[in-house]
Design a protein around this motif. Structure first.
Motif, PDB file in Angstrom:
ATOM      1  N   ASP A   1     111.047  67.048  91.212  1.00 31.16           N
ATOM      2  CA  ASP A   1     111.802  67.605  90.115  1.00 31.16           C
ATOM      3  C   ASP A   1     113.226  67.871  90.741  1.00 31.16           C
TER       4      ASP A   1
ATOM      5  N   VAL B   1     115.365  64.666  91.695  1.00 29.06           N
ATOM      6  CA  VAL B   1     115.519  64.188  90.178  1.00 29.06           C
ATOM      7  C   VAL B   1     116.885  65.107  89.837  1.00 29.06           C
ATOM      8  N   GLN B   2     116.884  66.093  89.790  1.00 29.71           N
ATOM      9  CA  GLN B   2     117.798  67.062  88.843  1.00 29.71           C
ATOM     10  C   GLN B   2     119.502  66.534  90.820  1.00 29.71           C
TER      11      GLN B   2
ATOM     12  N   LEU C   1     119.942  64.166  91.952  1.00 32.60           N
ATOM     13  CA  LEU C   1     120.498  62.887  92.183  1.00 32.60           C
ATOM     14  C   LEU C   1     121.158  62.538  90.777  1.00 32.60           C
ATOM     15  N   MET C   2     120.588  63.176  88.786  1.00 29.67           N
ATOM     16  CA  MET C   2     121.291  62.899  87.912  1.00 29.67           C
ATOM     17  C   MET C   2     122.709  64.117  88.027  1.00 29.67           C
TER      18      MET C   2
ATOM     19  N   ILE D   1     121.894  57.985  92.543  1.00 24.38           N
ATOM     20  CA  ILE D   1     122.159  56.512  91.340  1.00 24.38           C
ATOM     21  C   ILE D   1     122.610  55.427  91.457  1.00 24.38           C
TER      22      ILE D   1
ATOM     23  N   ILE E   1     110.062  59.487  91.594  1.00 25.47           N
ATOM     24  CA  ILE E   1     111.706  60.361  91.145  1.00 25.47           C
ATOM     25  C   ILE E   1     112.499  59.283  90.338  1.00 25.47           C
TER      26      ILE E   1
ATOM     27  N   LYS F   1     111.812  59.161  86.893  1.00 26.41           N
ATOM     28  CA  LYS F   1     111.913  60.762  86.285  1.00 26.41           C
ATOM     29  C   LYS F   1     113.732  60.212  85.806  1.00 26.41           C
ATOM     30  N   THR F   2     114.351  59.590  86.865  1.00 24.63           N
ATOM     31  CA  THR F   2     115.472  59.606  86.583  1.00 24.63           C
ATOM     32  C   THR F   2     116.066  58.302  85.544  1.00 24.63           C
TER      33      THR F   2
ATOM     34  N   GLN G   1     116.993  55.127  85.894  1.00 22.02           N
ATOM     35  CA  GLN G   1     118.087  54.806  86.050  1.00 22.02           C
ATOM     36  C   GLN G   1     117.758  54.021  87.923  1.00 22.02           C
TER      37      GLN G   1
ATOM     38  N   VAL H   1     117.986  52.994  91.645  1.00 19.09           N
ATOM     39  CA  VAL H   1     118.171  54.020  92.665  1.00 19.09           C
ATOM     40  C   VAL H   1     118.783  53.405  93.738  1.00 19.09           C
TER      41      VAL H   1
END
Ligand code: TXA
Ligand code: MG
Length: 328
Positions: A6, A9-10, A12-13, A31, A121, A124-125, A127, A129
Protein backbone atom coordinates in the motif's frame (compact mmCIF):
# COMPACT_ATOMS: atom_id res chain seq x y z
CA UNK A 1 13.38 2.60 3.36
CA UNK A 2 11.33 -0.58 3.28
CA UNK A 3 7.67 -0.08 2.41
CA UNK A 4 4.67 -2.38 1.92
CA UNK A 5 2.37 -2.80 -1.07
CA UNK A 6 0.00 0.00 0.00
CA UNK A 7 2.91 2.34 0.69
CA UNK A 8 4.25 1.63 -2.80
CA UNK A 9 0.84 2.24 -4.40
CA UNK A 10 0.57 5.56 -2.57
CA UNK A 11 4.00 6.73 -3.73
CA UNK A 12 3.33 5.63 -7.32
CA UNK A 13 -0.02 7.46 -7.41
CA UNK A 14 1.80 10.56 -6.08
CA UNK A 15 4.08 10.44 -9.13
CA UNK A 16 7.05 8.92 -7.32
CA UNK A 17 9.13 5.84 -8.14
CA UNK A 18 9.71 2.81 -5.95
CA UNK A 19 11.81 -0.36 -6.17
CA UNK A 20 9.72 -3.51 -6.50
CA UNK A 21 10.49 -7.22 -6.48
CA UNK A 22 9.89 -9.32 -9.57
CA UNK A 23 10.68 -12.97 -10.18
CA UNK A 24 13.39 -11.95 -12.69
CA UNK A 25 15.20 -8.96 -11.14
CA UNK A 26 14.10 -6.01 -8.98
CA UNK A 27 12.52 -3.15 -10.94
CA UNK A 28 12.46 0.61 -10.49
CA UNK A 29 8.77 1.33 -10.94
CA UNK A 30 6.75 4.41 -11.93
CA UNK A 31 3.31 4.90 -13.45
CA UNK A 32 3.96 4.42 -17.17
CA UNK A 33 1.62 7.19 -18.33
CA UNK A 34 3.12 9.87 -16.03
CA UNK A 35 5.85 11.75 -17.94
CA UNK A 36 7.34 13.41 -14.83
CA UNK A 37 7.62 10.06 -13.01
CA UNK A 38 9.18 8.44 -16.08
CA UNK A 39 11.71 11.29 -16.32
CA UNK A 40 12.75 10.60 -12.70
CA UNK A 41 13.49 6.95 -13.55
CA UNK A 42 15.81 7.99 -16.39
CA UNK A 43 17.55 10.45 -14.08
CA UNK A 44 18.01 8.10 -11.11
CA UNK A 45 19.33 5.29 -13.30
CA UNK A 46 21.41 7.66 -15.43
CA UNK A 47 19.75 5.86 -18.32
CA UNK A 48 20.34 7.01 -21.92
CA UNK A 49 17.24 8.92 -23.10
CA UNK A 50 16.74 6.64 -26.12
CA UNK A 51 16.48 3.42 -24.13
CA UNK A 52 12.76 2.69 -23.55
CA UNK A 53 11.25 1.07 -20.45
CA UNK A 54 9.36 -2.23 -20.22
CA UNK A 55 5.73 -1.67 -19.19
CA UNK A 56 4.12 -4.06 -16.70
CA UNK A 57 0.44 -5.01 -16.65
CA UNK A 58 -1.68 -7.19 -14.35
CA UNK A 59 -3.65 -9.00 -17.05
CA UNK A 60 -4.03 -9.65 -20.76
CA UNK A 61 -7.19 -7.53 -20.70
CA UNK A 62 -5.22 -4.58 -19.35
CA UNK A 63 -2.59 -4.96 -22.10
CA UNK A 64 -5.39 -5.01 -24.68
CA UNK A 65 -6.46 -1.53 -23.61
CA UNK A 66 -3.08 -0.07 -24.60
CA UNK A 67 -2.04 -1.88 -27.78
CA UNK A 68 -3.46 -1.85 -31.30
CA UNK A 69 -4.00 -5.61 -31.12
CA UNK A 70 -2.51 -8.75 -29.62
CA UNK A 71 -1.57 -10.97 -32.59
CA UNK A 72 -2.58 -14.67 -32.31
CA UNK A 73 0.88 -16.13 -31.53
CA UNK A 74 1.56 -13.50 -28.89
CA UNK A 75 -1.83 -14.23 -27.33
CA UNK A 76 -1.12 -17.96 -27.15
CA UNK A 77 2.27 -17.36 -25.52
CA UNK A 78 0.79 -14.83 -23.12
CA UNK A 79 -1.88 -17.31 -22.05
CA UNK A 80 0.73 -19.98 -21.53
CA UNK A 81 3.62 -18.16 -19.86
CA UNK A 82 2.16 -15.08 -18.17
CA UNK A 83 2.32 -14.05 -15.42
CA UNK A 84 5.97 -15.02 -15.78
CA UNK A 85 9.52 -14.15 -16.84
CA UNK A 86 8.69 -13.16 -20.42
CA UNK A 87 7.95 -9.86 -22.22
CA UNK A 88 6.36 -9.21 -25.62
CA UNK A 89 6.86 -6.54 -28.26
CA UNK A 90 3.50 -5.12 -29.33
CA UNK A 91 2.32 -2.20 -31.48
CA UNK A 92 0.77 0.82 -29.80
CA UNK A 93 -1.42 3.48 -31.40
CA UNK A 94 -0.07 6.89 -32.36
CA UNK A 95 -0.09 9.30 -29.44
CA UNK A 96 -0.35 6.44 -26.95
CA UNK A 97 -0.19 7.43 -23.26
CA UNK A 98 2.76 5.02 -23.06
CA UNK A 99 4.87 7.17 -25.41
CA UNK A 100 7.04 8.57 -22.60
CA UNK A 101 7.95 5.10 -21.35
CA UNK A 102 8.61 3.88 -24.91
CA UNK A 103 10.69 6.98 -25.82
CA UNK A 104 8.32 7.71 -28.68
CA UNK A 105 8.61 4.27 -30.24
CA UNK A 106 5.49 2.80 -31.84
CA UNK A 107 6.06 -0.47 -29.97
CA UNK A 108 5.87 -1.29 -26.29
CA UNK A 109 7.52 -4.20 -24.52
CA UNK A 110 4.76 -5.56 -22.26
CA UNK A 111 5.11 -7.97 -19.36
CA UNK A 112 2.82 -9.48 -16.73
CA UNK A 113 5.20 -10.18 -13.84
CA UNK A 114 4.80 -13.29 -11.70
CA UNK A 115 5.77 -11.85 -8.32
CA UNK A 116 2.57 -11.56 -6.23
CA UNK A 117 3.61 -8.30 -4.53
CA UNK A 118 4.31 -6.49 -7.79
CA UNK A 119 1.16 -7.92 -9.39
CA UNK A 120 -0.90 -6.63 -6.51
CA UNK A 121 0.75 -3.19 -6.77
CA UNK A 122 -0.17 -2.97 -10.49
CA UNK A 123 -3.74 -4.09 -9.75
CA UNK A 124 -4.15 -1.49 -7.03
CA UNK A 125 -2.82 1.41 -9.12
CA UNK A 126 -5.01 0.26 -12.04
CA UNK A 127 -2.30 1.72 -14.32
CA UNK A 128 0.47 0.23 -16.45
CA UNK A 129 3.73 0.39 -14.50
CA UNK A 130 7.05 1.05 -16.24
CA UNK A 131 9.99 -0.67 -14.56
CA UNK A 132 13.52 -1.11 -15.82
CA UNK A 133 15.89 -3.12 -13.66
CA UNK A 134 16.59 -1.22 -10.40
CA UNK A 135 20.29 -0.57 -11.04
CA UNK A 136 22.37 2.37 -12.19
CA UNK A 137 22.75 1.98 -15.97
CA UNK A 138 25.70 -0.27 -16.69
CA UNK A 139 25.75 -1.90 -13.22
CA UNK A 140 24.62 -5.40 -12.29
CA UNK A 141 20.85 -5.99 -12.11
CA UNK A 142 19.69 -6.45 -8.50
CA UNK A 143 17.99 -9.65 -7.37
CA UNK A 144 17.55 -8.69 -3.70
CA UNK A 145 16.36 -5.56 -1.86
CA UNK A 146 19.85 -5.26 -0.37
CA UNK A 147 21.45 -5.11 -3.82
CA UNK A 148 19.06 -2.28 -4.72
CA UNK A 149 20.06 -0.45 -1.55
CA UNK A 150 23.78 -0.97 -2.23
CA UNK A 151 23.47 0.55 -5.69
CA UNK A 152 20.79 3.25 -5.46
CA UNK A 153 20.58 3.72 -1.65
CA UNK A 154 19.70 7.29 -0.76
CA UNK A 155 18.17 8.03 -4.14
CA UNK A 156 15.22 5.71 -3.47
CA UNK A 157 12.09 6.68 -1.54
CA UNK A 158 10.96 3.15 -0.95
CA UNK A 159 11.83 -0.47 -1.57
CA UNK A 160 9.32 -3.33 -1.37
CA UNK A 161 11.27 -6.35 -0.13
CA UNK A 162 9.87 -9.46 -1.76
CA UNK A 163 12.80 -11.77 -1.07
CA UNK A 164 15.38 -12.95 -3.58
CA UNK A 165 14.14 -13.05 -7.19
CA UNK A 166 13.36 -16.68 -8.00
CA UNK A 167 14.53 -16.68 -11.64
CA UNK A 168 17.41 -14.23 -11.26
CA UNK A 169 17.90 -13.15 -14.91
CA UNK A 170 15.88 -10.51 -16.80
CA UNK A 171 12.78 -11.64 -18.71
CA UNK A 172 13.02 -13.07 -22.21
CA UNK A 173 11.89 -10.44 -24.73
CA UNK A 174 9.95 -11.94 -27.63
CA UNK A 175 8.62 -10.45 -30.83
CA UNK A 176 5.80 -12.84 -31.72
CA UNK A 177 3.80 -10.43 -33.87
CA UNK A 178 4.35 -12.36 -37.10
CA UNK A 179 2.34 -15.48 -37.88
CA UNK A 180 5.31 -17.51 -39.16
CA UNK A 181 8.37 -16.60 -37.11
CA UNK A 182 9.24 -15.54 -33.58
CA UNK A 183 12.25 -13.47 -32.61
CA UNK A 184 13.95 -13.79 -29.25
CA UNK A 185 15.22 -10.23 -28.75
CA UNK A 186 16.71 -10.99 -25.34
CA UNK A 187 17.25 -14.58 -24.16
CA UNK A 188 15.82 -15.59 -20.79
CA UNK A 189 14.14 -18.49 -19.01
CA UNK A 190 11.48 -18.80 -21.73
CA UNK A 191 13.26 -19.72 -24.97
CA UNK A 192 13.12 -21.86 -28.07
CA UNK A 193 12.10 -25.09 -26.35
CA UNK A 194 9.32 -23.51 -24.29
CA UNK A 195 7.98 -21.56 -27.31
CA UNK A 196 7.99 -24.72 -29.43
CA UNK A 197 5.98 -26.56 -26.79
CA UNK A 198 3.15 -24.06 -27.35
CA UNK A 199 3.64 -23.28 -31.06
CA UNK A 200 5.17 -26.41 -32.60
CA UNK A 201 6.80 -26.06 -36.00
CA UNK A 202 7.15 -22.28 -35.86
CA UNK A 203 10.52 -20.74 -36.75
CA UNK A 204 12.19 -19.29 -33.62
CA UNK A 205 15.11 -16.95 -34.27
CA UNK A 206 17.53 -15.88 -31.53
CA UNK A 207 18.70 -12.36 -32.37
CA UNK A 208 22.35 -11.52 -31.88
CA UNK A 209 23.13 -8.25 -30.10
CA UNK A 210 23.42 -5.49 -32.66
CA UNK A 211 21.55 -7.61 -35.25
CA UNK A 212 18.76 -6.30 -37.47
CA UNK A 213 16.10 -6.57 -34.81
CA UNK A 214 18.02 -5.69 -31.69
CA UNK A 215 16.49 -3.82 -28.78
CA UNK A 216 18.07 -0.45 -27.87
CA UNK A 217 19.47 -1.71 -24.55
CA UNK A 218 21.82 -4.14 -26.25
CA UNK A 219 23.96 -1.37 -27.69
CA UNK A 220 25.05 -0.31 -24.21
CA UNK A 221 27.57 -2.13 -22.03
CA UNK A 222 25.60 -3.94 -19.34
CA UNK A 223 25.70 -5.66 -15.99
CA UNK A 224 29.31 -4.98 -15.03
CA UNK A 225 30.40 -4.66 -11.38
CA UNK A 226 33.00 -1.98 -10.57
CA UNK A 227 35.78 -4.59 -10.71
CA UNK A 228 36.59 -5.31 -14.37
CA UNK A 229 35.97 -8.92 -15.38
CA UNK A 230 38.05 -10.55 -18.10
CA UNK A 231 37.65 -13.96 -19.63
CA UNK A 232 40.04 -16.90 -19.29
CA UNK A 233 39.87 -20.15 -21.22
CA UNK A 234 41.56 -22.63 -18.95
CA UNK A 235 42.25 -23.31 -15.25
CA UNK A 236 45.98 -23.35 -16.05
CA UNK A 237 45.78 -19.55 -16.55
CA UNK A 238 44.55 -18.88 -13.02
CA UNK A 239 47.98 -18.94 -11.40
CA UNK A 240 49.12 -16.10 -13.71
CA UNK A 241 46.77 -13.66 -11.98
CA UNK A 242 47.82 -12.93 -8.38
CA UNK A 243 45.50 -10.83 -6.19
CA UNK A 244 42.53 -11.39 -8.46
CA UNK A 245 39.17 -13.13 -8.18
CA UNK A 246 38.26 -15.99 -10.51
CA UNK A 247 34.65 -17.02 -11.22
CA UNK A 248 34.26 -20.67 -12.04
CA UNK A 249 31.76 -23.51 -11.77
CA UNK A 250 31.68 -25.98 -8.92
CA UNK A 251 32.82 -28.69 -11.37
CA UNK A 252 35.84 -26.66 -12.50
CA UNK A 253 36.69 -25.91 -8.88
CA UNK A 254 36.47 -29.56 -7.82
CA UNK A 255 38.88 -30.53 -10.59
CA UNK A 256 41.68 -28.38 -9.14
CA UNK A 257 44.19 -30.36 -7.01
CA UNK A 258 44.49 -29.44 -3.34
CA UNK A 259 48.12 -28.37 -3.69
CA UNK A 260 47.21 -25.97 -6.46
CA UNK A 261 44.45 -24.48 -4.31
CA UNK A 262 47.09 -23.82 -1.66
CA UNK A 263 49.31 -22.07 -4.22
CA UNK A 264 46.36 -19.83 -5.18
CA UNK A 265 45.82 -18.83 -1.56
CA UNK A 266 49.48 -17.86 -1.25
CA UNK A 267 49.14 -15.65 -4.32
CA UNK A 268 45.98 -13.95 -3.04
CA UNK A 269 43.77 -15.55 -5.67
CA UNK A 270 40.08 -15.81 -4.66
CA UNK A 271 38.08 -18.57 -6.32
CA UNK A 272 34.40 -17.66 -6.57
CA UNK A 273 32.05 -20.61 -7.08
CA UNK A 274 29.14 -19.73 -9.41
CA UNK A 275 27.42 -23.08 -8.80
CA UNK A 276 26.95 -26.29 -10.72
CA UNK A 277 26.07 -26.60 -14.42
CA UNK A 278 23.83 -29.52 -13.37
CA UNK A 279 21.50 -27.01 -11.65
CA UNK A 280 21.13 -23.95 -13.89
CA UNK A 281 18.03 -22.74 -12.03
CA UNK A 282 20.06 -22.19 -8.87
CA UNK A 283 22.97 -20.79 -10.85
CA UNK A 284 20.72 -18.20 -12.56
CA UNK A 285 19.01 -17.33 -9.28
CA UNK A 286 22.32 -16.51 -7.56
CA UNK A 287 24.19 -15.22 -10.62
CA UNK A 288 24.00 -11.42 -10.25
CA UNK A 289 24.45 -11.55 -6.49
CA UNK A 290 27.65 -13.56 -6.89
CA UNK A 291 28.91 -11.29 -9.68
CA UNK A 292 28.21 -8.12 -7.65
CA UNK A 293 29.94 -9.58 -4.57
CA UNK A 294 33.33 -9.32 -6.31
CA UNK A 295 33.43 -5.62 -5.43
CA UNK A 296 33.70 -6.58 -1.75
CA UNK A 297 36.79 -8.77 -2.28
CA UNK A 298 39.27 -5.93 -2.59
CA UNK A 299 40.76 -7.17 -5.84
CA UNK A 300 41.57 -4.94 -8.79
CA UNK A 301 40.59 -7.47 -11.45
CA UNK A 302 38.51 -10.59 -11.84
CA UNK A 303 38.51 -13.40 -14.36
CA UNK A 304 35.70 -15.60 -15.61
CA UNK A 305 36.29 -19.17 -16.66
CA UNK A 306 33.16 -19.35 -18.82
CA UNK A 307 31.77 -22.91 -18.84
CA UNK A 308 29.65 -24.60 -21.48
CA UNK A 309 26.17 -23.77 -20.18
CA UNK A 310 24.51 -26.15 -22.66
CA UNK A 311 21.62 -25.48 -25.01
CA UNK A 312 18.68 -25.06 -22.64
CA UNK A 313 16.97 -21.65 -22.66
CA UNK A 314 18.41 -20.78 -19.27
CA UNK A 315 21.86 -22.00 -20.41
CA UNK A 316 21.72 -19.69 -23.42
CA UNK A 317 20.55 -16.80 -21.23
CA UNK A 318 23.44 -17.36 -18.80
CA UNK A 319 25.87 -17.48 -21.73
CA UNK A 320 24.46 -14.17 -22.99
CA UNK A 321 24.77 -12.48 -19.56
CA UNK A 322 28.36 -13.75 -19.17
CA UNK A 323 29.29 -12.00 -22.39
CA UNK A 324 27.72 -8.82 -21.07
CA UNK A 325 29.67 -8.75 -17.82
CA UNK A 326 33.04 -9.52 -19.40
CA UNK A 327 34.96 -6.38 -20.35
CA UNK A 328 35.78 -6.14 -24.06
O1 TXA B 1 12.82 -8.92 -16.26
C1 TXA B 1 12.71 -7.79 -16.74
O2 TXA B 1 12.35 -7.59 -17.89
C2 TXA B 1 13.03 -6.62 -15.80
C3 TXA B 1 11.97 -6.56 -14.71
C4 TXA B 1 12.12 -5.37 -13.80
O3 TXA B 1 10.69 -6.61 -15.29
N1 TXA B 1 13.13 -5.39 -16.53
C5 TXA B 1 14.18 -5.12 -17.35
O4 TXA B 1 14.15 -3.84 -17.91
O5 TXA B 1 15.06 -5.91 -17.59
P1 TXA B 1 15.44 -3.15 -18.55
O6 TXA B 1 15.02 -1.77 -18.80
O7 TXA B 1 16.61 -3.32 -17.69
O8 TXA B 1 15.60 -3.87 -19.93
C6 TXA B 1 14.63 -3.67 -20.91
C7 TXA B 1 15.17 -3.88 -22.27
C8 TXA B 1 16.15 -2.81 -22.69
O9 TXA B 1 17.21 -3.42 -23.40
C9 TXA B 1 15.34 -1.89 -23.60
O10 TXA B 1 16.14 -1.32 -24.61
C10 TXA B 1 14.30 -2.83 -24.17
O11 TXA B 1 14.05 -3.78 -23.17
N2 TXA B 1 13.03 -2.15 -24.47
C11 TXA B 1 12.12 -1.67 -23.59
N3 TXA B 1 11.10 -1.10 -24.23
C12 TXA B 1 11.33 -1.23 -25.55
C13 TXA B 1 10.64 -0.84 -26.74
N4 TXA B 1 9.48 -0.18 -26.69
N5 TXA B 1 11.20 -1.16 -27.94
C14 TXA B 1 12.37 -1.83 -27.99
N6 TXA B 1 13.07 -2.21 -26.91
C15 TXA B 1 12.58 -1.91 -25.71
MG1 MG C 1 18.52 -3.55 -17.13
Amino acid sequence: MLIDVDGAVQLLMDGEFVAVPTETVYGLAAIATNPAAIAKIFEIKNRPADNPLICHFHSIEQIQQYVTSIPPNTLKLLHHFSPGPVSFMLDIPQDSPLKFATCGSSQVIARIPGHPLFLSIIKKTMQPVAAPSANTSGKVSPTTAEMVRNDLGEKINGIVDGGASSVGLESSILDARSSNEIFILRPGAIGEKEIESVLPGLKVILQQDGGDRHIPGTKYAHYAPNTPILSIENTSEIIEHPNAAVFLTLEAMQAIPRSTLHAYTLKGIHLVNIGSTTDLNTMAKNFYQIIASVDQLNVSRAFFLVPDFGISSLGKALQNRCHKIIAA
